[in-house]
Write a protein that holds these residues in place. Structure first.
Motif, PDB file in Angstrom:
ATOM      1  N   MET A   1       0.841  -1.203   0.000  1.00 19.36           N
ATOM      2  CA  MET A   1       0.000   0.000   0.000  1.00 19.36           C
ATOM      3  C   MET A   1       0.873   1.248   0.000  1.00 19.36           C
ATOM      4  SD  MET A   1      -3.118  -0.977   2.594  1.00 19.36           S
ATOM      5  CE  MET A   1      -2.111  -1.988   3.688  1.00 19.36           C
ATOM      6  N   ARG A   2       0.482   2.212  -0.811  1.00 22.81           N
ATOM      7  CA  ARG A   2       1.186   3.481  -0.885  1.00 22.81           C
ATOM      8  C   ARG A   2       0.444   4.492  -0.017  1.00 22.81           C
ATOM      9  NH1 ARG A   2       0.954   5.436  -6.544  1.00 22.81           N
ATOM     10  NH2 ARG A   2       2.532   6.956  -5.851  1.00 22.81           N
ATOM     11  N   PHE A   3       0.884   4.621   1.220  1.00 19.55           N
ATOM     12  CA  PHE A   3       0.207   5.526   2.149  1.00 19.55           C
ATOM     13  C   PHE A   3       0.620   6.969   1.899  1.00 19.55           C
ATOM     14  CE2 PHE A   3      -0.297   1.631   4.703  1.00 19.55           C
ATOM     15  CZ  PHE A   3      -1.641   1.747   5.043  1.00 19.55           C
ATOM     16  N   ILE A   4      -0.341   7.849   2.095  1.00 15.80           N
ATOM     17  CA  ILE A   4      -0.072   9.274   2.168  1.00 15.80           C
ATOM     18  C   ILE A   4      -0.898   9.809   3.333  1.00 15.80           C
ATOM     19  CG2 ILE A   4      -1.890   9.853   0.492  1.00 15.80           C
ATOM     20  CD1 ILE A   4      -0.146  12.178  -0.432  1.00 15.80           C
ATOM     21  N   VAL A   5      -0.304  10.638   4.169  1.00  9.77           N
ATOM     22  CA  VAL A   5      -1.026  11.247   5.294  1.00  9.77           C
ATOM     23  C   VAL A   5      -1.365  12.679   4.909  1.00  9.77           C
ATOM     24  CG1 VAL A   5      -0.928  11.924   7.714  1.00  9.77           C
ATOM     25  CG2 VAL A   5       0.121   9.765   6.976  1.00  9.77           C
ATOM     26  N   GLN A   6      -2.638  13.034   5.033  1.00 12.43           N
ATOM     27  CA  GLN A   6      -3.112  14.378   4.704  1.00 12.43           C
ATOM     28  C   GLN A   6      -3.714  15.010   5.953  1.00 12.43           C
ATOM     29  OE1 GLN A   6      -5.772  12.885   1.536  1.00 12.43           O
ATOM     30  NE2 GLN A   6      -4.673  14.248   0.128  1.00 12.43           N
ATOM     31  N   LYS A   7      -3.091  16.065   6.439  1.00  9.95           N
ATOM     32  CA  LYS A   7      -3.604  16.748   7.633  1.00  9.95           C
ATOM     33  C   LYS A   7      -4.273  18.051   7.238  1.00  9.95           C
ATOM     34  CE  LYS A   7      -3.126  20.003  11.008  1.00  9.95           C
ATOM     35  NZ  LYS A   7      -2.795  21.447  10.969  1.00  9.95           N
ATOM     36  N   PHE A   8      -5.488  18.266   7.741  1.00 12.55           N
ATOM     37  CA  PHE A   8      -6.243  19.478   7.433  1.00 12.55           C
ATOM     38  C   PHE A   8      -6.533  20.241   8.719  1.00 12.55           C
ATOM     39  CE2 PHE A   8      -7.045  16.595   3.942  1.00 12.55           C
ATOM     40  CZ  PHE A   8      -6.889  17.412   2.834  1.00 12.55           C
ATOM     41  N   GLY A   9      -6.165  21.529   8.727  1.00 14.41           N
ATOM     42  CA  GLY A   9      -6.403  22.367   9.890  1.00 14.41           C
ATOM     43  C   GLY A   9      -7.856  22.777  10.014  1.00 14.41           C
ATOM     44  N   GLY A  10      -8.188  23.351  11.150  1.00 19.13           N
ATOM     45  CA  GLY A  10      -9.576  23.705  11.440  1.00 19.13           C
ATOM     46  C   GLY A  10     -10.179  24.706  10.482  1.00 19.13           C
ATOM     47  N   THR A  11      -9.352  25.626   9.944  1.00 17.87           N
ATOM     48  CA  THR A  11      -9.897  26.617   9.005  1.00 17.87           C
ATOM     49  C   THR A  11     -10.290  25.990   7.678  1.00 17.87           C
ATOM     50  OG1 THR A  11      -7.646  27.165   8.283  1.00 17.87           O
ATOM     51  CG2 THR A  11      -8.597  28.529  10.016  1.00 17.87           C
ATOM     52  N   SER A  12      -9.806  24.777   7.417  1.00 17.05           N
ATOM     53  CA  SER A  12     -10.172  24.072   6.173  1.00 17.05           C
ATOM     54  C   SER A  12     -11.471  23.301   6.305  1.00 17.05           C
ATOM     55  CB  SER A  12      -9.053  23.096   5.789  1.00 17.05           C
ATOM     56  OG  SER A  12      -7.831  23.754   5.574  1.00 17.05           O
ATOM     57  N   LEU A  13     -12.079  23.296   7.495  1.00 17.61           N
ATOM     58  CA  LEU A  13     -13.223  22.416   7.751  1.00 17.61           C
ATOM     59  C   LEU A  13     -14.455  23.156   8.247  1.00 17.61           C
ATOM     60  CD1 LEU A  13     -11.083  19.767   9.683  1.00 17.61           C
ATOM     61  CD2 LEU A  13     -12.009  19.468   7.387  1.00 17.61           C
ATOM     62  N   VAL A  14     -14.422  24.477   8.208  1.00 14.94           N
ATOM     63  CA  VAL A  14     -15.458  25.273   8.873  1.00 14.94           C
ATOM     64  C   VAL A  14     -16.823  25.129   8.207  1.00 14.94           C
ATOM     65  CG1 VAL A  14     -16.162  27.616   9.498  1.00 14.94           C
ATOM     66  CG2 VAL A  14     -13.768  26.938   9.729  1.00 14.94           C
ATOM     67  N   THR A  15     -16.853  25.134   6.874  1.00 14.89           N
ATOM     68  CA  THR A  15     -18.136  25.088   6.159  1.00 14.89           C
ATOM     69  C   THR A  15     -18.228  23.796   5.351  1.00 14.89           C
ATOM     70  OG1 THR A  15     -17.292  26.167   4.161  1.00 14.89           O
ATOM     71  CG2 THR A  15     -18.087  27.597   5.947  1.00 14.89           C
ATOM     72  N   GLN A  16     -19.451  23.476   4.931  1.00 12.06           N
ATOM     73  CA  GLN A  16     -19.612  22.279   4.112  1.00 12.06           C
ATOM     74  C   GLN A  16     -18.935  22.443   2.763  1.00 12.06           C
ATOM     75  OE1 GLN A  16     -20.851  19.327   5.250  1.00 12.06           O
ATOM     76  NE2 GLN A  16     -19.905  18.641   3.355  1.00 12.06           N
ATOM     77  N   GLU A  17     -18.928  23.651   2.251  1.00 10.19           N
ATOM     78  CA  GLU A  17     -18.227  23.911   0.986  1.00 10.19           C
ATOM     79  C   GLU A  17     -16.738  23.573   1.124  1.00 10.19           C
ATOM     80  OE1 GLU A  17     -17.500  27.567  -2.206  1.00 10.19           O
ATOM     81  OE2 GLU A  17     -18.418  27.965  -0.249  1.00 10.19           O
ATOM     82  N   LEU A  18     -16.139  23.983   2.244  1.00 11.84           N
ATOM     83  CA  LEU A  18     -14.722  23.686   2.468  1.00 11.84           C
ATOM     84  C   LEU A  18     -14.500  22.196   2.701  1.00 11.84           C
ATOM     85  CD1 LEU A  18     -13.623  26.693   4.716  1.00 11.84           C
ATOM     86  CD2 LEU A  18     -13.008  26.267   2.325  1.00 11.84           C
ATOM     87  N   ARG A  19     -15.420  21.556   3.418  1.00 14.84           N
ATOM     88  CA  ARG A  19     -15.269  20.105   3.650  1.00 14.84           C
ATOM     89  C   ARG A  19     -15.375  19.336   2.331  1.00 14.84           C
ATOM     90  NH1 ARG A  19     -17.880  21.758   8.462  1.00 14.84           N
ATOM     91  NH2 ARG A  19     -19.981  21.364   7.664  1.00 14.84           N
ATOM     92  N   ASP A  20     -16.211  19.819   1.423  1.00 15.64           N
ATOM     93  CA  ASP A  20     -16.281  19.204   0.097  1.00 15.64           C
ATOM     94  C   ASP A  20     -14.947  19.381  -0.647  1.00 15.64           C
ATOM     95  OD1 ASP A  20     -18.872  18.320   0.443  1.00 15.64           O
ATOM     96  OD2 ASP A  20     -19.792  20.029  -0.593  1.00 15.64           O
ATOM     97  N   ASP A 175       1.342  15.399   3.977  1.00 18.75           N
ATOM     98  CA  ASP A 175       0.883  16.689   3.478  1.00 18.75           C
ATOM     99  C   ASP A 175       0.196  17.460   4.595  1.00 18.75           C
ATOM    100  OD1 ASP A 175       1.833  16.306   0.936  1.00 18.75           O
ATOM    101  OD2 ASP A 175      -0.079  15.611   0.112  1.00 18.75           O
ATOM    102  N   ILE A 176       0.690  18.662   4.878  1.00 21.41           N
ATOM    103  CA  ILE A 176       0.089  19.545   5.874  1.00 21.41           C
ATOM    104  C   ILE A 176      -0.666  20.626   5.119  1.00 21.41           C
ATOM    105  CG2 ILE A 176       0.518  21.064   7.841  1.00 21.41           C
ATOM    106  CD1 ILE A 176       1.320  18.170   8.388  1.00 21.41           C
ATOM    107  N   TYR A 177      -1.989  20.535   5.110  1.00 21.02           N
ATOM    108  CA  TYR A 177      -2.812  21.517   4.412  1.00 21.02           C
ATOM    109  C   TYR A 177      -3.200  22.640   5.373  1.00 21.02           C
ATOM    110  CZ  TYR A 177      -3.370  18.554   0.298  1.00 21.02           C
ATOM    111  OH  TYR A 177      -3.135  17.823  -0.841  1.00 21.02           O
TER     112      TYR A 177
END
Length: 415
Positions: A1-20, A175-177
């Motif tokens: 398996m080729r793993f990749i870790v993607q971290k998303f900060g709180g400002t990336s998750l505030v609205t449903q548009e951003l979560r999409d 990846d640190i988003y």
């Protein structure tokens, strides 16, 4: 398996548009053949309904003396909320996903509540869920100690979670988003032509992070460096490649780094107070030892420490300056104090062994009328202490002098 870790900060998750938007980046990784492990922070910032600080303020309004163990239980809630919402978003888009808490993801910590250290990671459950075709979402910032209590990892804890999982899974990338497009040569609020760095070394970004750059936590970088797993600092909101953080050799290869990049960036820490004492005025044996031990016993962290036969100097944060003064006065010491200072750091792997770098720092600051109150250096960093109101022009002067903007040629004398 080729793993990749993607971290998303709180400002990336505030609205449903951003979560999409976040979900589209996760799905893109799947389509590229990766098995993404998604690490999420709590949604939003203080004042927003599910932010960790909002939850804390709600409970602490009852009684400020909340035990650290219970505080960790409370602080783990924000990431659970954002994790469940992320799983549901992925499911709405037709992807199988599962949420794991830090404990379920196998993150074992010590029992230092509110600022726990990761002892080990057992990723078996993550691997099993991925084998079943699921996208794994993990709550950042938290783990579990040996006695079964929930713990949190302190400031930058979600970055730390991502790095620890990346190492445990031998991921191809971490990846640190965030809400910026990468790591910059200086604070863009101070330097108009600050630019995004394409690539930096682990050591350089650790120094920049320790000295005030806030894009990624230095502890996460140190963990990723253990297995030389590349970190990428990227924007949630664009497709820009961001900044790649990797090893010294991968950045510079066999090229003489002094001919490639001398200085990488300029960072700063404001709100600093300088203490200065002449040894001849201290009527005690081993004054440096007594001073440093007394401050340590008072739990006061000091920085920028210069100890010589003639002089003892150090800095503390402005917020603890009065407490530090009281400790010294109890020893019968009346120090010279200069409040409202700032520490400005010139960082670059190319600095080591190159003559004239400090001369150029002095020249750049002198030309701008900035007084250097104190200085120190290491292999990759030269620090200067300046007055707080001189800090912006000091940063701009150094950034301009070392040509960190669009004109990237270093001063000729340093070639």
């Amino acid at each position: 398996m080729r793993f990749i870790v993607q971290k998303f900060g709180g400002t990336s998750l505030v609205t449903q548009e951003l979560r999409d938007l976040v979900a589209s980046k996760v799905i893109a990784a799947v389509d590229e053949g990766y098995a993404p492990v998604v690490v999420v922070s709590a949604i939003g910032r203080a004042g927003e309904p599910y932010a960790t600080d909002t939850l804390l303020n709600f409970v602490l309004s009852i009684n400020r003396d909340l035990p650290a163990r219970e505080m960790d239980l409370l602080m783990s809630c924000g990431e659970i909320i954002s994790g469940v919402m992320m799983v549901n978003t992925l499911k709405r888009l037709g992807r199988e996903a599962v949420l794991l808490t830090g404990a379920q993801a196998g993150i074992i910590t010590d029992n230092n509540y509110n600022d726990a250290r990761i002892l080990r990671v057992d990723p078996k459950k993550i691997i099993n869920e991925v084998k079943e075709g699921k996208i794994v979402v993990v709550t950042g910032f938290q783990g579990i100690c040996e006695n079964g209590d929930i713990t949190t990892l302190g400031r930058g804890g979600s970055d730390t979670t991502a790095a620890a999982l990346g190492v445990a899974l031998n991921a191809e990338y971490i990846d640190i988003y965030t809400d910026v497009e990468g790591i910059m040569t200086a604070d863009p609020r101070i330097v108009e032509d600050a630019r995004i760095l394409d690539i930096v070394t682990y050591n350089e970004i650790c120094q920049l992070a320790h000295e005030g750059a806030k894009v990624i936590h230095p502890r996460a970088v140190e963990i990723a460096m253990q297995k030389n797993i590349p970190l990428r600092v990227r924007s949630t909101f664009t497709d820009a490649p961001g900044t790649l953080v990797t090893s010294h050799n991968e950045v510079f290869g066999t090229i003489d780094i002094t001919n490639d990049r001398l200085v990488t960036g300029v960072a700063h820490i404001s709100g600093v107070t300088q203490f200065k004492m002449a040894v001849k005025d201290l009527a005690m044996d081993n004054p440096a030892l007594r001073i440093l031990k007394s401050l340590a016993l008072a739990n006061i962290s000091i920085d920028f420490i210069n100890v010589s036969p003639e002089l003892i100097m150090f800095t503390v944060k402005d917020t603890v300056a009065q407490k530090a003064l009281e400790v010294l006065e109890n020893l019968g010491i009346s120090p010279q104090i200069r409040a409202n200072c700032a520490k400005v750091s010139t960082v670059g792997a190319g600095i080591h062994g190159v003559p004239g770098v400090m001369a150029h720092i002095v020249q750049a600051l002198t030309e701008e009328g900035v007084e250097i109150l104190q200085s120190a250096d290491s292999h990759t960093t030269i620090w200067v202490l300046v007055q707080q109101d001189h800090m912006p022009k000091a940063i701009r002067a150094l950034h301009r002098h070392f040509k960190l903007g669009h004109d990237r040629n270093a001063p000729e004398v340093l070639r």
